[in-house]
Design a protein around this motif. Structure first.
Motif, mmCIF file in Angstrom:
data_model
loop_
_atom_site.group_PDB
_atom_site.id
_atom_site.type_symbol
_atom_site.label_atom_id
_atom_site.label_comp_id
_atom_site.label_asym_id
_atom_site.label_seq_id
_atom_site.Cartn_x
_atom_site.Cartn_y
_atom_site.Cartn_z
ATOM 1 N N GLY A 117 -59.210 52.919 -19.136
ATOM 2 C CA GLY A 117 -60.074 54.187 -19.729
ATOM 3 C C GLY A 117 -61.337 55.196 -20.184
ATOM 4 N N PHE A 118 -61.126 56.248 -19.919
ATOM 5 C CA PHE A 118 -62.850 57.203 -19.845
ATOM 6 C C PHE A 118 -63.143 57.746 -21.271
ATOM 7 C CE2 PHE A 118 -65.514 61.104 -19.889
ATOM 8 C CZ PHE A 118 -66.793 59.884 -19.861
ATOM 9 N N GLY A 119 -64.208 56.729 -22.523
ATOM 10 C CA GLY A 119 -63.906 57.095 -23.966
ATOM 11 C C GLY A 119 -63.262 58.683 -23.655
ATOM 12 N N GLY A 120 -64.621 59.182 -22.740
ATOM 13 C CA GLY A 120 -64.564 60.651 -23.433
ATOM 14 C C GLY A 120 -63.554 61.603 -23.454
ATOM 15 N N ALA A 121 -62.708 60.941 -21.996
ATOM 16 C CA ALA A 121 -61.180 61.599 -21.571
ATOM 17 C C ALA A 121 -60.562 61.790 -23.054
ATOM 18 C CB ALA A 121 -61.128 61.527 -20.330
ATOM 19 N N LEU A 122 -60.429 59.871 -23.467
ATOM 20 C CA LEU A 122 -59.634 59.383 -24.892
ATOM 21 C C LEU A 122 -59.922 60.508 -25.822
ATOM 22 C CD1 LEU A 122 -59.945 56.013 -23.263
ATOM 23 C CD2 LEU A 122 -57.943 57.703 -22.604
ATOM 24 N N THR A 123 -60.869 60.623 -25.879
ATOM 25 C CA THR A 123 -61.542 61.791 -27.304
ATOM 26 C C THR A 123 -61.727 62.909 -27.425
ATOM 27 O OG1 THR A 123 -63.731 60.090 -27.806
ATOM 28 C CG2 THR A 123 -63.614 62.104 -28.357
ATOM 29 N N ALA A 124 -61.548 63.702 -26.177
ATOM 30 C CA ALA A 124 -60.848 65.099 -26.085
ATOM 31 C C ALA A 124 -59.220 64.651 -26.389
ATOM 32 C CB ALA A 124 -61.395 65.276 -24.187
ATOM 33 N N GLN A 125 -58.936 63.910 -25.791
ATOM 34 C CA GLN A 125 -57.444 64.141 -25.415
ATOM 35 C C GLN A 125 -57.091 63.937 -27.001
ATOM 36 O OE1 GLN A 125 -56.161 61.055 -23.164
ATOM 37 N NE2 GLN A 125 -56.182 62.030 -21.692
ATOM 38 N N THR A 126 -57.386 62.728 -27.578
ATOM 39 C CA THR A 126 -57.626 62.597 -29.472
ATOM 40 C C THR A 126 -57.243 63.910 -29.927
ATOM 41 O OG1 THR A 126 -58.907 61.851 -29.491
ATOM 42 C CG2 THR A 126 -56.897 60.706 -29.199
ATOM 43 N N THR A 127 -58.393 64.705 -29.692
ATOM 44 C CA THR A 127 -58.661 66.199 -30.265
ATOM 45 C C THR A 127 -58.443 67.284 -29.907
ATOM 46 O OG1 THR A 127 -61.244 64.894 -30.713
ATOM 47 C CG2 THR A 127 -61.079 67.327 -30.827
ATOM 48 N N LEU A 128 -57.980 67.127 -28.326
ATOM 49 C CA LEU A 128 -56.343 68.395 -28.820
ATOM 50 C C LEU A 128 -55.801 68.014 -29.024
ATOM 51 C CD1 LEU A 128 -56.183 70.702 -26.357
ATOM 52 C CD2 LEU A 128 -55.766 69.559 -25.045
ATOM 53 N N MET A 129 -55.012 66.996 -29.115
ATOM 54 C CA MET A 129 -53.671 65.809 -29.332
ATOM 55 C C MET A 129 -53.251 67.034 -30.921
ATOM 56 S SD MET A 129 -51.490 63.350 -29.504
ATOM 57 C CE MET A 129 -49.617 63.216 -28.940
ATOM 58 N N GLY A 130 -54.501 66.849 -31.513
ATOM 59 C CA GLY A 130 -54.614 67.317 -33.435
ATOM 60 C C GLY A 130 -54.336 67.936 -33.486
ATOM 61 N N TRP A 131 -54.725 69.337 -32.650
ATOM 62 C CA TRP A 131 -54.867 70.798 -32.381
ATOM 63 C C TRP A 131 -53.484 71.236 -32.313
ATOM 64 C CZ3 TRP A 131 -53.658 74.941 -28.816
ATOM 65 C CH2 TRP A 131 -54.249 75.552 -29.735
ATOM 66 N N CYS A 132 -53.285 70.988 -31.038
ATOM 67 C CA CYS A 132 -51.813 71.156 -30.781
ATOM 68 C C CYS A 132 -50.748 70.815 -31.347
ATOM 69 C CB CYS A 132 -51.729 69.963 -29.388
ATOM 70 S SG CYS A 132 -51.948 70.798 -27.809
#
Length: 167
Positions: free
Chosen positions: A67-82
């Motif tokens: 897993g690419f850390g940048g993508a995983l970080t984007a996912q966690t941030t977006l998930m909290g927004w969702c």
């Protein structure tokens, strides 16, 4: 095509207390935020106050095949927004949400398809957010995201999400 500096139209609100259709919400999200279609989100479900995504690792590989850390970080941030946006929608509130602060701890490599779970850090977080919105017209909630490969916890993230005043 999205235009820089122009807000994307919001989804119409559901009836008070009603959940959004996950497929419809994810389709709208992919239009509103173009990078979403590249994040490998397969499915979105809820379990009480927990939002759960099932994701495909193939879309998020790094040069090592994990897993690419940048993508995983984007996912966690977006998930909290969702999580915050969906909570507001269940309460018939159309508000802007922004991440105020976020952090991640990478615990193990992500080596297979995975799931992300997001929930309030404090059990009474949603109630406090509701009180803040009622009293001040704006508020904050701290959410925790956890990334699981099977039974292995690979990433823990924490985000402070601000709900802005007005609509």
């Amino acid at each position: 095509m999205r235009e820089i500096g122009k807000s994307y139209p919001r989804l119409p609100l559901t009836a008070p207390g009603q959940e959004d259709d996950p497929v419809r919400f994810l389709a709208w999200l992919g239009e509103a935020i173009p990078m979403v279609e590249h994040l490998g989100i397969r499915e979105m479900t809820r379990d009480g106050e927990r939002l759960i995504w099932t994701l495909d690792l193939t879309a998020n590989l790094n040069d090592k095949g994990t897993g690419f850390g940048g993508a995983l970080t984007a996912q966690t941030t977006l998930m909290g927004w969702c999580w915050t946006t969906l909570w507001l929608r269940r309460h018939s509130l159309a508000r802007n949400v922004v991440v105020a602060e976020a952090s991640q701890r990478f615990l193990a490599p992500v080596t297979n398809h995975y799931r992300l779970e997001c929930e309030p850090e404090a059990e009474n977080g949603p109630e406090r957010l509701a009180e803040q919105l009622a009293q001040k017209g704006r508020g904050r909630i701290v959410l925790v995201q956890r990334l699981w490969c099977g039974e292995s916890l690979c990433l823990e993230a924490r985000g402070d999400y601000a709900v802005l005043g007005g609509s």
